[in-house]
Design a protein around this motif. Structure first.
Motif, PDB file in Angstrom:
ATOM      1  N   THR A   7      40.082 -21.357  42.178  1.00  0.00           N
ATOM      2  CA  THR A   7      39.037 -21.016  43.139  1.00  0.00           C
ATOM      3  C   THR A   7      39.683 -20.624  44.462  1.00  0.00           C
ATOM      4  O   THR A   7      40.843 -20.952  44.721  1.00  0.00           O
ATOM      5  CB  THR A   7      38.104 -22.214  43.362  1.00  0.00           C
ATOM      6  OG1 THR A   7      38.851 -23.268  43.984  1.00  0.00           O
ATOM      7  CG2 THR A   7      37.499 -22.705  42.048  1.00  0.00           C
ATOM      8  N   PRO A   8      38.943 -19.933  45.312  1.00  0.00           N
ATOM      9  CA  PRO A   8      39.484 -19.605  46.635  1.00  0.00           C
ATOM     10  C   PRO A   8      39.866 -20.854  47.432  1.00  0.00           C
ATOM     11  O   PRO A   8      40.833 -20.841  48.186  1.00  0.00           O
ATOM     12  CB  PRO A   8      38.355 -18.831  47.317  1.00  0.00           C
ATOM     13  CG  PRO A   8      37.581 -18.231  46.192  1.00  0.00           C
ATOM     14  CD  PRO A   8      37.663 -19.243  45.077  1.00  0.00           C
ATOM     15  N   THR A   9      39.107 -21.932  47.243  1.00  0.00           N
ATOM     16  CA  THR A   9      39.436 -23.185  47.933  1.00  0.00           C
ATOM     17  C   THR A   9      40.780 -23.723  47.458  1.00  0.00           C
ATOM     18  O   THR A   9      41.615 -24.134  48.269  1.00  0.00           O
ATOM     19  CB  THR A   9      38.337 -24.239  47.693  1.00  0.00           C
ATOM     20  OG1 THR A   9      37.090 -23.701  48.131  1.00  0.00           O
ATOM     21  CG2 THR A   9      38.633 -25.518  48.445  1.00  0.00           C
ATOM     22  N   LEU A  72      55.374 -17.241  55.409  1.00  0.00           N
ATOM     23  CA  LEU A  72      54.032 -16.786  55.015  1.00  0.00           C
ATOM     24  C   LEU A  72      54.076 -16.067  53.670  1.00  0.00           C
ATOM     25  O   LEU A  72      53.216 -16.282  52.801  1.00  0.00           O
ATOM     26  CB  LEU A  72      53.456 -15.855  56.086  1.00  0.00           C
ATOM     27  CG  LEU A  72      53.115 -16.496  57.431  1.00  0.00           C
ATOM     28  CD1 LEU A  72      52.851 -15.424  58.486  1.00  0.00           C
ATOM     29  CD2 LEU A  72      51.928 -17.416  57.288  1.00  0.00           C
ATOM     30  N   ILE A  73      55.092 -15.227  53.475  1.00  0.00           N
ATOM     31  CA  ILE A  73      55.225 -14.493  52.214  1.00  0.00           C
ATOM     32  C   ILE A  73      55.548 -15.447  51.070  1.00  0.00           C
ATOM     33  O   ILE A  73      54.953 -15.373  49.988  1.00  0.00           O
ATOM     34  CB  ILE A  73      56.295 -13.391  52.344  1.00  0.00           C
ATOM     35  CG1 ILE A  73      55.803 -12.314  53.325  1.00  0.00           C
ATOM     36  CG2 ILE A  73      56.634 -12.782  50.988  1.00  0.00           C
ATOM     37  CD1 ILE A  73      56.872 -11.342  53.769  1.00  0.00           C
ATOM     38  N   PHE A  74      56.484 -16.379  51.278  1.00  0.00           N
ATOM     39  CA  PHE A  74      56.845 -17.333  50.223  1.00  0.00           C
ATOM     40  C   PHE A  74      55.676 -18.240  49.858  1.00  0.00           C
ATOM     41  O   PHE A  74      55.522 -18.630  48.698  1.00  0.00           O
ATOM     42  CB  PHE A  74      58.048 -18.166  50.637  1.00  0.00           C
ATOM     43  CG  PHE A  74      59.366 -17.451  50.508  1.00  0.00           C
ATOM     44  CD1 PHE A  74      59.456 -16.163  50.011  1.00  0.00           C
ATOM     45  CD2 PHE A  74      60.534 -18.078  50.886  1.00  0.00           C
ATOM     46  CE1 PHE A  74      60.668 -15.507  49.889  1.00  0.00           C
ATOM     47  CE2 PHE A  74      61.758 -17.438  50.767  1.00  0.00           C
ATOM     48  CZ  PHE A  74      61.821 -16.152  50.268  1.00  0.00           C
ATOM     49  N   ALA A  75      54.837 -18.580  50.832  1.00  0.00           N
ATOM     50  CA  ALA A  75      53.656 -19.391  50.523  1.00  0.00           C
ATOM     51  C   ALA A  75      52.696 -18.602  49.628  1.00  0.00           C
ATOM     52  O   ALA A  75      52.088 -19.169  48.715  1.00  0.00           O
ATOM     53  CB  ALA A  75      52.964 -19.834  51.806  1.00  0.00           C
ATOM     54  N   ALA A  76      52.571 -17.300  49.854  1.00  0.00           N
ATOM     55  CA  ALA A  76      51.723 -16.468  48.991  1.00  0.00           C
ATOM     56  C   ALA A  76      52.299 -16.405  47.582  1.00  0.00           C
ATOM     57  O   ALA A  76      51.557 -16.450  46.594  1.00  0.00           O
ATOM     58  CB  ALA A  76      51.592 -15.060  49.576  1.00  0.00           C
ATOM     59  N   VAL A  77      53.626 -16.336  47.479  1.00  0.00           N
ATOM     60  CA  VAL A  77      54.262 -16.362  46.156  1.00  0.00           C
ATOM     61  C   VAL A  77      53.969 -17.697  45.470  1.00  0.00           C
ATOM     62  O   VAL A  77      53.712 -17.743  44.270  1.00  0.00           O
ATOM     63  CB  VAL A  77      55.786 -16.115  46.281  1.00  0.00           C
ATOM     64  CG1 VAL A  77      56.492 -16.376  44.968  1.00  0.00           C
ATOM     65  CG2 VAL A  77      56.047 -14.706  46.765  1.00  0.00           C
ATOM     66  N   GLY A  78      53.987 -18.779  46.239  1.00  0.00           N
ATOM     67  CA  GLY A  78      53.662 -20.092  45.681  1.00  0.00           C
ATOM     68  C   GLY A  78      52.252 -20.134  45.107  1.00  0.00           C
ATOM     69  O   GLY A  78      52.023 -20.727  44.052  1.00  0.00           O
ATOM     70  N   VAL A  79      51.308 -19.499  45.773  1.00  0.00           N
ATOM     71  CA  VAL A  79      49.929 -19.428  45.251  1.00  0.00           C
ATOM     72  C   VAL A  79      49.907 -18.642  43.947  1.00  0.00           C
ATOM     73  O   VAL A  79      49.233 -19.033  42.988  1.00  0.00           O
ATOM     74  CB  VAL A  79      48.972 -18.804  46.292  1.00  0.00           C
ATOM     75  CG1 VAL A  79      47.601 -18.538  45.687  1.00  0.00           C
ATOM     76  CG2 VAL A  79      48.848 -19.702  47.505  1.00  0.00           C
ATOM     77  N   CYS A  80      50.655 -17.548  43.887  1.00  0.00           N
ATOM     78  CA  CYS A  80      50.706 -16.747  42.654  1.00  0.00           C
ATOM     79  C   CYS A  80      51.300 -17.558  41.500  1.00  0.00           C
ATOM     80  O   CYS A  80      50.792 -17.501  40.371  1.00  0.00           O
ATOM     81  CB  CYS A  80      51.522 -15.480  42.877  1.00  0.00           C
ATOM     82  SG  CYS A  80      50.757 -14.325  44.038  1.00  0.00           S
ATOM     83  N   PHE A  82      51.271 -20.823  41.233  1.00  0.00           N
ATOM     84  CA  PHE A  82      50.268 -21.845  40.900  1.00  0.00           C
ATOM     85  C   PHE A  82      49.174 -21.244  40.021  1.00  0.00           C
ATOM     86  O   PHE A  82      48.783 -21.840  39.008  1.00  0.00           O
ATOM     87  CB  PHE A  82      49.673 -22.426  42.180  1.00  0.00           C
ATOM     88  CG  PHE A  82      48.589 -23.431  41.937  1.00  0.00           C
ATOM     89  CD1 PHE A  82      48.898 -24.724  41.559  1.00  0.00           C
ATOM     90  CD2 PHE A  82      47.259 -23.079  42.078  1.00  0.00           C
ATOM     91  CE1 PHE A  82      47.897 -25.652  41.317  1.00  0.00           C
ATOM     92  CE2 PHE A  82      46.250 -23.992  41.850  1.00  0.00           C
ATOM     93  CZ  PHE A  82      46.564 -25.289  41.469  1.00  0.00           C
ATOM     94  N   ALA A  83      48.689 -20.062  40.394  1.00  0.00           N
ATOM     95  CA  ALA A  83      47.631 -19.409  39.611  1.00  0.00           C
ATOM     96  C   ALA A  83      48.130 -19.066  38.213  1.00  0.00           C
ATOM     97  O   ALA A  83      47.414 -19.256  37.222  1.00  0.00           O
ATOM     98  CB  ALA A  83      47.136 -18.159  40.335  1.00  0.00           C
ATOM     99  N   ALA A  84      49.370 -18.578  38.110  1.00  0.00           N
ATOM    100  CA  ALA A  84      49.936 -18.250  36.796  1.00  0.00           C
ATOM    101  C   ALA A  84      50.086 -19.505  35.941  1.00  0.00           C
ATOM    102  O   ALA A  84      49.821 -19.480  34.736  1.00  0.00           O
ATOM    103  CB  ALA A  84      51.292 -17.564  36.963  1.00  0.00           C
ATOM    104  N   ARG A  85      50.466 -20.598  36.545  1.00  0.00           N
ATOM    105  CA  ARG A  85      50.606 -21.852  35.792  1.00  0.00           C
ATOM    106  C   ARG A  85      49.235 -22.338  35.313  1.00  0.00           C
ATOM    107  O   ARG A  85      49.088 -22.782  34.178  1.00  0.00           O
ATOM    108  CB  ARG A  85      51.262 -22.923  36.650  1.00  0.00           C
ATOM    109  CG  ARG A  85      51.443 -24.221  35.888  1.00  0.00           C
ATOM    110  CD  ARG A  85      52.190 -25.247  36.733  1.00  0.00           C
ATOM    111  NE  ARG A  85      52.441 -26.431  35.961  1.00  0.00           N
ATOM    112  CZ  ARG A  85      51.617 -27.467  35.895  1.00  0.00           C
ATOM    113  NH1 ARG A  85      50.471 -27.434  36.558  1.00  0.00           N
ATOM    114  NH2 ARG A  85      51.905 -28.516  35.167  1.00  0.00           N
ATOM    115  N   GLN A  86      48.243 -22.263  36.180  1.00  0.00           N
ATOM    116  CA  GLN A  86      46.898 -22.691  35.799  1.00  0.00           C
ATOM    117  C   GLN A  86      46.352 -21.839  34.651  1.00  0.00           C
ATOM    118  O   GLN A  86      45.624 -22.338  33.807  1.00  0.00           O
ATOM    119  CB  GLN A  86      45.945 -22.596  36.996  1.00  0.00           C
ATOM    120  CG  GLN A  86      46.212 -23.590  38.094  1.00  0.00           C
ATOM    121  CD  GLN A  86      46.002 -25.018  37.642  1.00  0.00           C
ATOM    122  OE1 GLN A  86      46.958 -25.720  37.340  1.00  0.00           O
ATOM    123  NE2 GLN A  86      44.765 -25.450  37.588  1.00  0.00           N
TER     124      GLN A  86
END
Length: 155
Positions: A7-9, A72-80, A82-86
Motif C-alpha cells: 500500500t502507499p502507506t 533519498l535515491i537509495f531509500a527509493a531503491v529500498g522501497v522497490c 521491499f515491494a519485490a520481496r512482498q
C-alpha cells in the motif's frame, strides 16, 4: 502465485525508515570522520593530505547535499526491493534456520571470490553447483542471465 502489492502507506513507512537509517549511518560515519580528521586532529593529519588547501565551506555543503540526494535515491531503491520481496520476486529470506549460518557468511562473499566468474562458462556452473549443494542442499543452481550475470530472482 498472487502478487501481494504494498500500500502507499507501507511504501511511505518503508521509505521513511530506510531514509532515516541511511541518514543516521551517513551522519555517524561521515560526521565522526570529518570531526576527527578535519577538526580535532587537523594538524596531526596535515602531512598526509594530498591537497594542501582545505575546501571552502560551500564545497563541503555541496558534498553533504549530494550525499543526502544519494540517501533519498537509495531509500527509493529500498522501497522497490521491499515491494519485490512482498510480491515474491526475490529470494530474500529472514530465517537463518532456512539455510543455516554458513550460508549467511559464505554465500554473500562468493561474488568476490577468485573462483567465482561472471560468465556462463562450465566452471561457473560447477562452482555454483558446489556451493548450492553445500549450503542449501538443493541440486539446482540459480538462473544465469545470457550476459553472464547471476540473477537473484527468477523472472
Amino acid at each position: 502465485m498472487q502478487a501481494a502489492l504494498i500500500t502507499p502507506t507501507q511504501a511511505g513507512l518503508v521509505y521513511a525508515a530506510d531514509l532515516l537509517m541511511l541518514l543516521l549511518r551517513y551522519g555517524l560515519f561521515a560526521g565522526v570522520a570529518y570531526w576527527v580528521f578535519w577538526r580535532w586532529k587537523k594538524a596531526r593529519w596535515q602531512h598526509r593530505r594530498i591537497q594542501p588547501r582545505f575546501p571552502e565551506a560551500k564545497h563541503i555543503r555541496t558534498e553533504i547535499r549530494y550525499s543526502i540526494l544519494t540517501c533519498l535515491i537509495f531509500a527509493a531503491v529500498g522501497v522497490c526491493i521491499f515491494a519485490a520481496r512482498q510480491a515474491g520476486y526475490t529470494r530474500i529470506y529472514t530465517s537463518i534456520g532456512q539455510y543455516g549460518w554458513p550460508y549467511v557468511g559464505v554465500v554473500p562473499s562468493l561474488p568476490f571470490s577468485p573462483t567465482t566468474r561472471i560468465s556462463t562458462g562450465p566452471t561457473d556452473l560447477c562452482t555454483c553447483r558446489a556451493y548450492t549443494i553445500m549450503f542449501t542442499g538443493y541440486t539446482t543452481c540459480p538462473r544465469i542471465h545470457p550476459r553472464g550475470l547471476r540473477l537473484p530472482f527468477t523472472p
